[in-house]
Motif scaffolding. Sequence first.
Motif, PDB file in Angstrom:
ATOM      1  N   ILE A  26      -1.318   1.347  -4.105  1.00 51.47           N
ATOM      2  CA  ILE A  26      -0.373   2.084  -4.941  1.00 51.47           C
ATOM      3  C   ILE A  26       0.407   1.128  -5.842  1.00 51.47           C
ATOM      4  O   ILE A  26       0.867   0.075  -5.391  1.00 51.47           O
ATOM      5  N   TYR A  27       0.584   1.501  -7.091  1.00 54.44           N
ATOM      6  CA  TYR A  27       1.309   0.671  -8.065  1.00 54.44           C
ATOM      7  C   TYR A  27       2.812   0.703  -7.836  1.00 54.44           C
ATOM      8  O   TYR A  27       3.474  -0.333  -7.822  1.00 54.44           O
ATOM      9  N   ASP A  28       3.371   1.897  -7.648  1.00 56.85           N
ATOM     10  CA  ASP A  28       4.823   2.082  -7.633  1.00 56.85           C
ATOM     11  C   ASP A  28       5.359   1.854  -6.214  1.00 56.85           C
ATOM     12  O   ASP A  28       5.552   2.791  -5.438  1.00 56.85           O
ATOM     13  N   ILE A  29       5.619   0.584  -5.894  1.00 59.67           N
ATOM     14  CA  ILE A  29       6.021   0.218  -4.542  1.00 59.67           C
ATOM     15  C   ILE A  29       7.377   0.826  -4.180  1.00 59.67           C
ATOM     16  O   ILE A  29       7.600   1.254  -3.038  1.00 59.67           O
ATOM     17  N   GLU A  30       8.305   0.857  -5.133  1.00 57.87           N
ATOM     18  CA  GLU A  30       9.627   1.428  -4.847  1.00 57.87           C
ATOM     19  C   GLU A  30       9.514   2.909  -4.501  1.00 57.87           C
ATOM     20  O   GLU A  30      10.167   3.389  -3.574  1.00 57.87           O
ATOM     21  N   TRP A  31       8.718   3.650  -5.244  1.00 56.87           N
ATOM     22  CA  TRP A  31       8.501   5.063  -4.936  1.00 56.87           C
ATOM     23  C   TRP A  31       7.880   5.214  -3.562  1.00 56.87           C
ATOM     24  O   TRP A  31       8.264   6.107  -2.781  1.00 56.87           O
ATOM     25  N   LEU A  32       6.936   4.337  -3.244  1.00 57.90           N
ATOM     26  CA  LEU A  32       6.195   4.438  -1.987  1.00 57.90           C
ATOM     27  C   LEU A  32       7.114   4.300  -0.780  1.00 57.90           C
ATOM     28  O   LEU A  32       6.892   4.938   0.256  1.00 57.90           O
ATOM     29  N   LYS A  33       8.170   3.499  -0.914  1.00 53.58           N
ATOM     30  CA  LYS A  33       9.073   3.266   0.220  1.00 53.58           C
ATOM     31  C   LYS A  33       9.686   4.553   0.744  1.00 53.58           C
ATOM     32  O   LYS A  33       9.911   4.695   1.943  1.00 53.58           O
ATOM     33  N   ARG A  84       1.258  13.049  -8.868  1.00 55.21           N
ATOM     34  CA  ARG A  84       1.737  11.737  -9.306  1.00 55.21           C
ATOM     35  C   ARG A  84       1.992  10.885  -8.078  1.00 55.21           C
ATOM     36  O   ARG A  84       2.555  11.358  -7.083  1.00 55.21           O
ATOM     37  N   LEU A  85       1.587   9.644  -8.153  1.00 58.31           N
ATOM     38  CA  LEU A  85       1.901   8.667  -7.107  1.00 58.31           C
ATOM     39  C   LEU A  85       3.023   7.786  -7.657  1.00 58.31           C
ATOM     40  O   LEU A  85       2.807   6.647  -8.058  1.00 58.31           O
ATOM     41  N   GLY A  86       4.206   8.368  -7.717  1.00 54.74           N
ATOM     42  CA  GLY A  86       5.298   7.687  -8.389  1.00 54.74           C
ATOM     43  C   GLY A  86       5.026   7.643  -9.876  1.00 54.74           C
ATOM     44  O   GLY A  86       4.916   8.680 -10.533  1.00 54.74           O
ATOM     45  N   ALA A  87       4.865   6.435 -10.413  1.00 58.84           N
ATOM     46  CA  ALA A  87       4.683   6.263 -11.852  1.00 58.84           C
ATOM     47  C   ALA A  87       3.250   6.503 -12.303  1.00 58.84           C
ATOM     48  O   ALA A  87       3.005   6.654 -13.503  1.00 58.84           O
ATOM     49  N   PRO A 112     -13.134  19.808   4.678  1.00 58.30           N
ATOM     50  CA  PRO A 112     -13.151  18.509   4.018  1.00 58.30           C
ATOM     51  C   PRO A 112     -12.693  17.364   4.918  1.00 58.30           C
ATOM     52  O   PRO A 112     -11.994  17.567   5.906  1.00 58.30           O
ATOM     53  N   ASP A 113     -13.107  16.163   4.536  1.00 61.72           N
ATOM     54  CA  ASP A 113     -12.390  14.960   4.942  1.00 61.72           C
ATOM     55  C   ASP A 113     -11.220  14.829   3.984  1.00 61.72           C
ATOM     56  O   ASP A 113     -11.401  14.967   2.759  1.00 61.72           O
ATOM     57  N   VAL A 114     -10.033  14.580   4.502  1.00 64.46           N
ATOM     58  CA  VAL A 114      -8.820  14.565   3.688  1.00 64.46           C
ATOM     59  C   VAL A 114      -8.322  13.133   3.529  1.00 64.46           C
ATOM     60  O   VAL A 114      -8.154  12.411   4.521  1.00 64.46           O
ATOM     61  N   ARG A 115      -8.107  12.730   2.273  1.00 68.81           N
ATOM     62  CA  ARG A 115      -7.488  11.425   1.998  1.00 68.81           C
ATOM     63  C   ARG A 115      -5.994  11.643   1.791  1.00 68.81           C
ATOM     64  O   ARG A 115      -5.577  12.428   0.953  1.00 68.81           O
ATOM     65  N   ARG A 116      -5.202  10.931   2.590  1.00 64.20           N
ATOM     66  CA  ARG A 116      -3.762  11.056   2.559  1.00 64.20           C
ATOM     67  C   ARG A 116      -3.126   9.819   1.920  1.00 64.20           C
ATOM     68  O   ARG A 116      -3.760   8.761   1.826  1.00 64.20           O
ATOM     69  N   LEU A 117      -1.875   9.959   1.530  1.00 64.10           N
ATOM     70  CA  LEU A 117      -1.150   8.817   0.979  1.00 64.10           C
ATOM     71  C   LEU A 117      -1.116   7.658   1.962  1.00 64.10           C
ATOM     72  O   LEU A 117      -1.244   6.493   1.573  1.00 64.10           O
ATOM     73  N   SER A 118      -0.972   7.958   3.241  1.00 63.49           N
ATOM     74  CA  SER A 118      -0.918   6.899   4.258  1.00 63.49           C
ATOM     75  C   SER A 118      -2.222   6.110   4.348  1.00 63.49           C
ATOM     76  O   SER A 118      -2.235   4.982   4.853  1.00 63.49           O
TER      77      SER A 118
END
Length: 250
Positions: A26-33, A73-76, A14-20
Amino acid sequence: MEKVLEFGSSRVKPDVRRLSDMREVIYDIEWLKGAPDMELYYMYRDLAVSKGDRSIILDHRLRYDITVIPPNRLGAEYVKTAGHYHPFVEGTSYTYPEVYEVLRGTAHYLLQKCEGGRITDVVMIEAKEGDKAIIPPGYGHVTINPSNRELKMANWVSRDFSSIYEPYKKCGGAAYFELADGRLIRNGRCDHIPDIRFLKPTNIAKLGLSKGKEMYGLVRDVEKLAYLNRPQDYGWLWEAALSDKNRAVR
Protein backbone atom coordinates in the motif's frame (compact mmCIF):
# COMPACT_ATOMS: atom_id res chain seq x y z
CA MET A 1 -19.85 -9.87 2.61
CA GLU A 2 -19.52 -13.02 0.53
CA LYS A 3 -20.46 -12.65 -3.13
CA VAL A 4 -21.55 -15.77 -5.00
CA LEU A 5 -21.04 -15.87 -8.78
CA GLU A 6 -23.49 -17.72 -11.00
CA PHE A 7 -21.54 -19.34 -13.82
CA GLY A 8 -23.29 -21.84 -16.05
CA SER A 9 -25.38 -23.92 -13.68
CA SER A 10 -22.95 -23.43 -10.77
CA ARG A 11 -22.93 -21.01 -7.87
CA VAL A 12 -19.29 -20.29 -7.06
CA LYS A 13 -17.94 -18.82 -3.84
CA PRO A 14 -14.92 -16.54 -4.17
CA ASP A 15 -11.50 -16.39 -2.64
CA VAL A 16 -11.51 -12.96 -0.99
CA ARG A 17 -8.53 -10.60 -0.96
CA ARG A 18 -8.62 -8.35 2.08
CA LEU A 19 -6.68 -5.23 3.01
CA SER A 20 -4.85 -7.24 5.67
CA ASP A 21 -3.48 -9.47 2.88
CA MET A 22 -1.93 -6.46 1.11
CA ARG A 23 -0.50 -4.23 3.84
CA GLU A 24 3.03 -4.49 2.41
CA VAL A 25 2.08 -3.05 -1.00
CA ILE A 26 0.00 0.00 0.00
CA TYR A 27 1.25 3.49 -0.90
CA ASP A 28 -0.58 5.56 1.73
CA ILE A 29 1.08 4.36 4.94
CA GLU A 30 -0.54 7.02 7.13
CA TRP A 31 -4.02 6.02 5.94
CA LEU A 32 -3.16 2.36 6.47
CA LYS A 33 -2.38 2.91 10.15
CA GLY A 34 -6.01 3.69 10.95
CA ALA A 35 -7.81 1.83 8.19
CA PRO A 36 -10.13 -1.03 9.20
CA ASP A 37 -9.68 -4.36 7.50
CA MET A 38 -11.97 -4.68 4.49
CA GLU A 39 -12.72 -6.89 1.52
CA LEU A 40 -11.06 -5.52 -1.63
CA TYR A 41 -11.77 -7.99 -4.43
CA TYR A 42 -13.15 -11.41 -5.24
CA MET A 43 -11.49 -14.22 -7.20
CA TYR A 44 -13.53 -17.04 -8.76
CA ARG A 45 -11.07 -19.64 -9.94
CA ASP A 46 -11.19 -22.68 -12.22
CA LEU A 47 -14.57 -22.04 -13.83
CA ALA A 48 -16.37 -24.02 -16.52
CA VAL A 49 -19.90 -23.76 -17.91
CA SER A 50 -20.35 -27.53 -18.30
CA LYS A 51 -18.69 -30.87 -17.54
CA GLY A 52 -17.66 -31.12 -21.18
CA ASP A 53 -15.96 -27.73 -21.03
CA ARG A 54 -14.19 -28.68 -17.80
CA SER A 55 -12.83 -31.81 -19.42
CA ILE A 56 -11.44 -29.79 -22.34
CA ILE A 57 -9.90 -27.20 -20.01
CA LEU A 58 -8.26 -29.86 -17.83
CA ASP A 59 -6.99 -31.85 -20.83
CA HIS A 60 -5.22 -28.72 -22.10
CA ARG A 61 -3.83 -27.80 -18.65
CA LEU A 62 -5.63 -24.47 -18.55
CA ARG A 63 -7.70 -22.49 -16.07
CA TYR A 64 -10.41 -19.87 -16.58
CA ASP A 65 -11.01 -17.39 -13.75
CA ILE A 66 -13.10 -14.30 -13.07
CA THR A 67 -12.09 -11.47 -10.72
CA VAL A 68 -14.40 -8.73 -9.47
CA ILE A 69 -12.89 -5.50 -8.09
CA PRO A 70 -15.48 -3.08 -6.69
CA PRO A 71 -14.61 0.64 -6.82
CA ASN A 72 -12.67 1.75 -3.76
CA ARG A 73 -9.77 3.86 -2.53
CA LEU A 74 -6.77 2.64 -0.56
CA GLY A 75 -6.19 6.01 1.00
CA ALA A 76 -4.65 8.13 -1.75
CA GLU A 77 -4.53 5.40 -4.40
CA TYR A 78 -7.04 3.46 -6.42
CA VAL A 79 -7.95 -0.06 -5.38
CA LYS A 80 -5.70 -2.67 -6.99
CA THR A 81 -4.65 -6.30 -6.88
CA ALA A 82 -1.69 -7.46 -4.82
CA GLY A 83 0.61 -8.01 -7.81
CA HIS A 84 2.46 -11.16 -8.78
CA TYR A 85 4.98 -12.77 -11.12
CA HIS A 86 4.84 -16.19 -12.78
CA PRO A 87 7.57 -18.87 -12.64
CA PHE A 88 9.58 -20.23 -15.56
CA VAL A 89 8.23 -22.95 -17.81
CA GLU A 90 10.44 -25.92 -17.04
CA GLY A 91 13.38 -26.25 -19.43
CA THR A 92 12.90 -22.79 -20.97
CA SER A 93 13.90 -19.17 -20.36
CA TYR A 94 10.24 -18.08 -20.54
CA THR A 95 7.87 -17.50 -17.65
CA TYR A 96 4.21 -18.40 -18.02
CA PRO A 97 2.08 -15.69 -19.70
CA GLU A 98 -1.56 -14.82 -19.06
CA VAL A 99 -4.39 -13.15 -20.95
CA TYR A 100 -7.12 -10.95 -19.47
CA GLU A 101 -10.46 -9.70 -20.74
CA VAL A 102 -12.47 -6.82 -19.30
CA LEU A 103 -16.07 -7.97 -18.96
CA ARG A 104 -17.31 -4.79 -17.28
CA GLY A 105 -15.70 -1.48 -16.30
CA THR A 106 -12.16 -0.26 -16.96
CA ALA A 107 -8.83 -1.85 -16.01
CA HIS A 108 -5.32 -0.46 -15.87
CA TYR A 109 -2.88 -3.34 -16.20
CA LEU A 110 0.48 -2.25 -14.81
CA LEU A 111 3.24 -4.57 -16.05
CA GLN A 112 6.89 -4.59 -15.02
CA LYS A 113 9.94 -6.60 -16.05
CA CYS A 114 12.72 -7.34 -13.58
CA GLU A 115 16.19 -8.39 -14.78
CA GLY A 116 19.18 -8.87 -12.50
CA GLY A 117 17.27 -7.43 -9.57
CA ARG A 118 16.39 -4.22 -11.43
CA ILE A 119 13.16 -3.16 -13.09
CA THR A 120 13.98 -2.61 -16.77
CA ASP A 121 10.56 -1.98 -18.33
CA VAL A 122 7.20 -0.70 -17.08
CA VAL A 123 4.06 -0.81 -19.23
CA MET A 124 0.50 0.32 -18.59
CA ILE A 125 -2.42 -0.95 -20.68
CA GLU A 126 -5.81 0.70 -20.33
CA ALA A 127 -8.50 -1.83 -21.23
CA LYS A 128 -12.23 -1.21 -21.43
CA GLU A 129 -15.18 -3.56 -21.76
CA GLY A 130 -14.46 -6.18 -24.42
CA ASP A 131 -10.71 -5.48 -24.58
CA LYS A 132 -8.05 -8.13 -24.10
CA ALA A 133 -4.63 -7.63 -22.45
CA ILE A 134 -1.79 -10.15 -22.72
CA ILE A 135 0.76 -10.41 -19.92
CA PRO A 136 3.95 -11.52 -21.73
CA PRO A 137 6.62 -13.79 -20.26
CA GLY A 138 8.95 -12.05 -17.84
CA TYR A 139 6.43 -9.47 -16.61
CA GLY A 140 4.83 -9.15 -13.22
CA HIS A 141 1.50 -7.39 -13.11
CA VAL A 142 -0.96 -5.46 -10.98
CA THR A 143 -4.55 -4.65 -11.97
CA ILE A 144 -5.99 -1.27 -10.95
CA ASN A 145 -9.63 -0.22 -10.98
CA PRO A 146 -9.32 3.51 -11.82
CA SER A 147 -13.03 4.33 -11.82
CA ASN A 148 -16.19 4.54 -9.72
CA ARG A 149 -17.59 1.44 -11.44
CA GLU A 150 -17.14 -2.22 -10.63
CA LEU A 151 -14.40 -3.93 -12.64
CA LYS A 152 -15.16 -7.49 -13.70
CA MET A 153 -12.50 -9.32 -15.67
CA ALA A 154 -11.70 -12.84 -16.83
CA ASN A 155 -8.41 -14.57 -17.47
CA TRP A 156 -7.05 -17.68 -19.15
CA VAL A 157 -3.83 -19.07 -17.72
CA SER A 158 -1.91 -22.33 -17.46
CA ARG A 159 -2.86 -24.47 -14.48
CA ASP A 160 0.72 -25.79 -14.16
CA PHE A 161 2.05 -23.19 -11.70
CA SER A 162 1.38 -21.01 -8.67
CA SER A 163 1.83 -17.22 -8.72
CA ILE A 164 4.75 -15.54 -6.95
CA TYR A 165 3.76 -12.59 -4.71
CA GLU A 166 6.91 -12.06 -2.66
CA PRO A 167 8.79 -9.65 -5.03
CA TYR A 168 5.95 -7.13 -4.81
CA LYS A 169 5.80 -7.40 -1.03
CA LYS A 170 9.57 -7.05 -0.73
CA CYS A 171 9.57 -3.87 -2.83
CA GLY A 172 6.53 -2.35 -1.10
CA GLY A 173 4.37 -2.57 -4.20
CA ALA A 174 4.73 -2.13 -7.94
CA ALA A 175 7.16 0.24 -9.65
CA TYR A 176 4.41 2.91 -9.70
CA PHE A 177 1.34 3.75 -7.65
CA GLU A 178 -1.72 5.19 -9.41
CA LEU A 179 -3.30 7.81 -7.18
CA ALA A 180 -6.94 8.83 -7.22
CA ASP A 181 -5.95 12.34 -8.36
CA GLY A 182 -4.59 10.87 -11.60
CA ARG A 183 -0.90 10.95 -10.75
CA LEU A 184 1.45 8.02 -11.26
CA ILE A 185 4.04 8.04 -8.47
CA ARG A 186 7.32 6.13 -8.63
CA ASN A 187 7.85 3.66 -5.82
CA GLY A 188 10.72 5.06 -3.76
CA ARG A 189 11.70 1.59 -2.55
CA CYS A 190 12.60 0.51 -6.11
CA ASP A 191 15.84 1.75 -7.69
CA HIS A 192 16.24 3.09 -11.26
CA ILE A 193 12.61 2.84 -12.35
CA PRO A 194 12.16 3.55 -16.08
CA ASP A 195 9.42 5.76 -17.45
CA ILE A 196 6.09 4.07 -18.12
CA ARG A 197 5.24 3.04 -21.68
CA PHE A 198 1.53 3.28 -22.43
CA LEU A 199 0.30 0.56 -24.78
CA LYS A 200 -3.05 -0.33 -26.29
CA PRO A 201 -4.94 -3.55 -25.50
CA THR A 202 -3.77 -6.67 -27.34
CA ASN A 203 -6.87 -7.55 -29.35
CA ILE A 204 -5.40 -10.14 -31.73
CA ALA A 205 -8.12 -11.68 -33.90
CA LYS A 206 -6.11 -14.67 -35.16
CA LEU A 207 -5.77 -15.84 -31.57
CA GLY A 208 -9.49 -15.40 -30.94
CA LEU A 209 -8.89 -12.21 -28.96
CA SER A 210 -11.27 -9.90 -30.78
CA LYS A 211 -12.67 -6.89 -28.97
CA GLY A 212 -16.21 -7.55 -27.79
CA LYS A 213 -16.09 -11.33 -28.30
CA GLU A 214 -15.92 -13.08 -24.93
CA MET A 215 -12.84 -15.24 -24.80
CA TYR A 216 -14.45 -18.01 -22.75
CA GLY A 217 -15.65 -19.21 -26.15
CA LEU A 218 -12.07 -20.29 -26.89
CA VAL A 219 -12.90 -23.47 -25.02
CA ARG A 220 -14.30 -24.47 -28.44
CA ASP A 221 -11.03 -23.53 -30.21
CA VAL A 222 -8.64 -24.22 -27.39
CA GLU A 223 -5.48 -24.62 -29.49
CA LYS A 224 -5.52 -20.84 -29.88
CA LEU A 225 -4.52 -20.72 -26.20
CA ALA A 226 -1.46 -22.95 -26.69
CA TYR A 227 0.88 -20.00 -26.01
CA LEU A 228 -0.14 -20.12 -22.35
CA ASN A 229 1.72 -23.41 -21.88
CA ARG A 230 4.30 -23.06 -24.71
CA PRO A 231 5.42 -19.41 -24.66
CA GLN A 232 8.79 -20.39 -26.16
CA ASP A 233 7.01 -21.02 -29.48
CA TYR A 234 5.41 -17.56 -29.71
CA GLY A 235 8.18 -14.99 -29.90
CA TRP A 236 6.23 -13.01 -32.50
CA LEU A 237 3.33 -12.61 -30.06
CA TRP A 238 5.45 -11.18 -27.24
CA GLU A 239 7.14 -8.80 -29.66
CA ALA A 240 3.76 -7.60 -30.93
CA ALA A 241 2.31 -7.21 -27.44
CA LEU A 242 5.22 -5.06 -26.25
CA SER A 243 5.97 -3.08 -29.39
CA ASP A 244 5.92 0.72 -29.24
CA LYS A 245 3.90 0.49 -32.47
CA ASN A 246 1.17 -0.61 -30.10
CA ARG A 247 1.52 2.67 -28.19
CA ALA A 248 -1.54 4.27 -26.65
CA VAL A 249 -2.16 8.01 -26.46
CA ARG A 250 -2.32 9.37 -22.92
